[in-house]
Scaffold this motif. Structure first.
Motif, PDB file in Angstrom:
ATOM      1  N   LYS A  29     -31.660  97.616  49.015  1.00 36.08           N
ATOM      2  CA  LYS A  29     -30.550  98.531  49.307  1.00 36.08           C
ATOM      3  C   LYS A  29     -30.561  98.961  50.770  1.00 36.08           C
ATOM      4  N   ASN A  30     -31.723  98.932  51.395  1.00 38.24           N
ATOM      5  CA  ASN A  30     -31.803  99.289  52.814  1.00 38.24           C
ATOM      6  C   ASN A  30     -31.446  98.131  53.739  1.00 38.24           C
ATOM      7  N   HIS A  31     -31.335  96.930  53.185  1.00 37.34           N
ATOM      8  CA  HIS A  31     -31.019  95.766  54.010  1.00 37.34           C
ATOM      9  C   HIS A  31     -29.710  95.084  53.632  1.00 37.34           C
ATOM     10  N   ALA A  32     -29.097  95.468  52.532  1.00 36.68           N
ATOM     11  CA  ALA A  32     -27.818  94.877  52.131  1.00 36.68           C
ATOM     12  C   ALA A  32     -26.740  95.306  53.120  1.00 36.68           C
ATOM     13  N   THR A  33     -25.878  94.366  53.459  1.00 34.03           N
ATOM     14  CA  THR A  33     -24.776  94.684  54.370  1.00 34.03           C
ATOM     15  C   THR A  33     -23.445  94.792  53.634  1.00 34.03           C
ATOM     16  N   ASP A  34     -23.324  94.146  52.491  1.00 33.01           N
ATOM     17  CA  ASP A  34     -22.104  94.222  51.702  1.00 33.01           C
ATOM     18  C   ASP A  34     -22.078  95.565  50.977  1.00 33.01           C
ATOM     19  N   ALA A  35     -21.012  96.329  51.177  1.00 27.93           N
ATOM     20  CA  ALA A  35     -20.921  97.675  50.599  1.00 27.93           C
ATOM     21  C   ALA A  35     -20.971  97.647  49.074  1.00 27.93           C
ATOM     22  N   GLN A  36     -20.320  96.682  48.445  1.00 26.48           N
ATOM     23  CA  GLN A  36     -20.307  96.605  46.984  1.00 26.48           C
ATOM     24  C   GLN A  36     -21.709  96.293  46.449  1.00 26.48           C
ATOM     25  N   LEU A  37     -22.419  95.380  47.094  1.00 30.20           N
ATOM     26  CA  LEU A  37     -23.785  95.052  46.680  1.00 30.20           C
ATOM     27  C   LEU A  37     -24.697  96.264  46.843  1.00 30.20           C
ATOM     28  N   LYS A  38     -24.586  96.938  47.972  1.00 33.55           N
ATOM     29  CA  LYS A  38     -25.416  98.122  48.235  1.00 33.55           C
ATOM     30  C   LYS A  38     -25.157  99.208  47.183  1.00 33.55           C
ATOM     31  N   GLN A  39     -23.888  99.437  46.871  1.00 34.35           N
ATOM     32  CA  GLN A  39     -23.520 100.447  45.878  1.00 34.35           C
ATOM     33  C   GLN A  39     -24.077 100.071  44.498  1.00 34.35           C
ATOM     34  N   MET A  40     -24.005  98.788  44.149  1.00 27.47           N
ATOM     35  CA  MET A  40     -24.534  98.324  42.872  1.00 27.47           C
ATOM     36  C   MET A  40     -26.043  98.563  42.797  1.00 27.47           C
ATOM     37  N   LEU A  41     -26.753  98.239  43.862  1.00 29.28           N
ATOM     38  CA  LEU A  41     -28.202  98.443  43.894  1.00 29.28           C
ATOM     39  C   LEU A  41     -28.552  99.926  43.750  1.00 29.28           C
ATOM     40  N   GLU A  42     -27.828 100.786  44.453  1.00 29.32           N
ATOM     41  CA  GLU A  42     -28.088 102.225  44.366  1.00 29.32           C
ATOM     42  C   GLU A  42     -27.842 102.748  42.960  1.00 29.32           C
ATOM     43  N   LYS A  43     -26.743 102.295  42.338  1.00 27.13           N
ATOM     44  CA  LYS A  43     -26.408 102.724  40.977  1.00 27.13           C
ATOM     45  C   LYS A  43     -27.477 102.228  39.989  1.00 27.13           C
ATOM     46  N   HIS A  44     -27.890 100.992  40.127  1.00 28.85           N
ATOM     47  CA  HIS A  44     -28.888 100.422  39.220  1.00 28.85           C
ATOM     48  C   HIS A  44     -30.265 101.053  39.434  1.00 28.85           C
ATOM     49  N   MET A  45     -30.572 101.428  40.672  1.00 34.88           N
ATOM     50  CA  MET A  45     -31.891 101.983  40.986  1.00 34.88           C
ATOM     51  C   MET A  45     -32.183 103.210  40.121  1.00 34.88           C
ATOM     52  N   ASP A  46     -31.209 104.091  39.960  1.00 37.50           N
ATOM     53  CA  ASP A  46     -31.417 105.289  39.140  1.00 37.50           C
ATOM     54  C   ASP A  46     -31.821 104.911  37.715  1.00 37.50           C
ATOM     55  N   ALA A  47     -31.166 103.912  37.145  1.00 39.14           N
ATOM     56  CA  ALA A  47     -31.473 103.484  35.780  1.00 39.14           C
ATOM     57  C   ALA A  47     -32.873 102.881  35.697  1.00 39.14           C
ATOM     58  N   HIS A  48     -33.268 102.118  36.712  1.00 42.68           N
ATOM     59  CA  HIS A  48     -34.592 101.489  36.691  1.00 42.68           C
ATOM     60  C   HIS A  48     -35.705 102.532  36.881  1.00 42.68           C
ATOM     61  N   ILE A  49     -35.431 103.551  37.652  1.00 38.14           N
ATOM     62  CA  ILE A  49     -36.429 104.627  37.813  1.00 38.14           C
ATOM     63  C   ILE A  49     -36.582 105.380  36.495  1.00 38.14           C
ATOM     64  N   ARG A  50     -35.473 105.663  35.833  1.00 42.02           N
ATOM     65  CA  ARG A  50     -35.553 106.342  34.530  1.00 42.02           C
ATOM     66  C   ARG A  50     -36.317 105.475  33.532  1.00 42.02           C
ATOM     67  N   ASP A  51     -36.026 104.188  33.509  1.00 42.05           N
ATOM     68  CA  ASP A  51     -36.709 103.241  32.628  1.00 42.05           C
ATOM     69  C   ASP A  51     -38.214 103.240  32.923  1.00 42.05           C
ATOM     70  N   TYR A  52     -38.571 103.205  34.194  1.00 43.45           N
ATOM     71  CA  TYR A  52     -39.992 103.237  34.589  1.00 43.45           C
ATOM     72  C   TYR A  52     -40.656 104.527  34.100  1.00 43.45           C
ATOM     73  N   ASN A  53     -40.016 105.659  34.350  1.00 45.17           N
ATOM     74  CA  ASN A  53     -40.592 106.948  33.936  1.00 45.17           C
ATOM     75  C   ASN A  53     -40.757 107.038  32.420  1.00 45.17           C
ATOM     76  N   MET A  54     -39.842 106.447  31.691  1.00 45.29           N
ATOM     77  CA  MET A  54     -39.972 106.438  30.227  1.00 45.29           C
ATOM     78  C   MET A  54     -41.163 105.574  29.808  1.00 45.29           C
ATOM     79  N   LYS A  55     -41.380 104.470  30.485  1.00 45.27           N
ATOM     80  CA  LYS A  55     -42.550 103.636  30.187  1.00 45.27           C
ATOM     81  C   LYS A  55     -43.844 104.384  30.504  1.00 45.27           C
TER      82      LYS A  55
END
Length: 184
Positions: A29-55
């Motif tokens: 997300k810190n290196h993506a230049t496409d705005a849509q890709l960056k936004q997708m990564l940021e949105k998904h990151m929250d879900a993956h952090i929650r998933d990690y914390n649940m594990k």
């Protein structure tokens, strides 16, 4: 009741996979230049952090009170004309990643993690753990679809409709079976 040995071993592998995914997503997300890709990564990151914390909660308490939110299925992609596939060549001496490399790495990570979630779910004997693993699989599957659709739109992930000839062959070969009453 404590986790079974195989459940704990699977959980360890899935936690390690999450550490890798989250680390990579932070870089991506810190290196993506496409705005849509960056936004997708940021949105998904929250879900993956929650998933990690649940594990982590499963690993430390052998239970988890939370449920994982599974995103809605992305809409089916419609394109009148698919974009021309863009050529790619591996870069053994790469010092950075472009958007295509970022999306490819992320997509392959999601696919691999999805297979691991599915396998672990089949092996889980605790119904609550099994439900969590099934939800994590569905989350990864939907994230992977979103990434692959973005890649397809850019010409990075070529797709091709099946030919009418092949589809007609399938329709001739496979016939429906009368459903049996009372079977579920």
């Amino acid at each position: 009741m404590p986790l079974q040995g195989h459940e704990a071993f699977d959980l360890n592998e899935l936690l390690l996979s999450c550490v890798n995914s989250i680390n990579c997503m932070g870089f991506f997300k810190n290196h993506a230049t496409d705005a849509q890709l960056k936004q997708m990564l940021e949105k998904h990151m929250d879900a993956h952090i929650r998933d990690y914390n649940m594990k982590v909660e499963w690993a430390t308490k052998q239970q988890c009170k939370q449920t994982l939110s599974v995103p809605a299925m992305p809409a089916k992609m419609t394109q009148a004309q698919p974009p021309t596939p863009q050529p790619v060549t591996p870069k053994p001496d790469a010092s950075n990643l472009d958007d295509r490399a970022i999306a490819t790495s992320y997509l392959l990570t999601l696919k691999r993690a999805g297979r691991e979630y599915a396998w672990a779910a089949f092996e889980a004997s605790d119904p609550q753990l099994r439900q969590f693993l099934e939800d994590a699989f569905r989350m990864n599957s939907r994230h992977a679809l979103e990434v692959s659709q973005w890649m397809t739109q850019k010409g990075y992930y070529p797709t091709e409709p099946a030919s009418n000839t092949y589809l007609l062959q399938l329709a001739k070969i496979y016939q429906p079976v009368q459903e049996m009453a009372g079977v579920h």
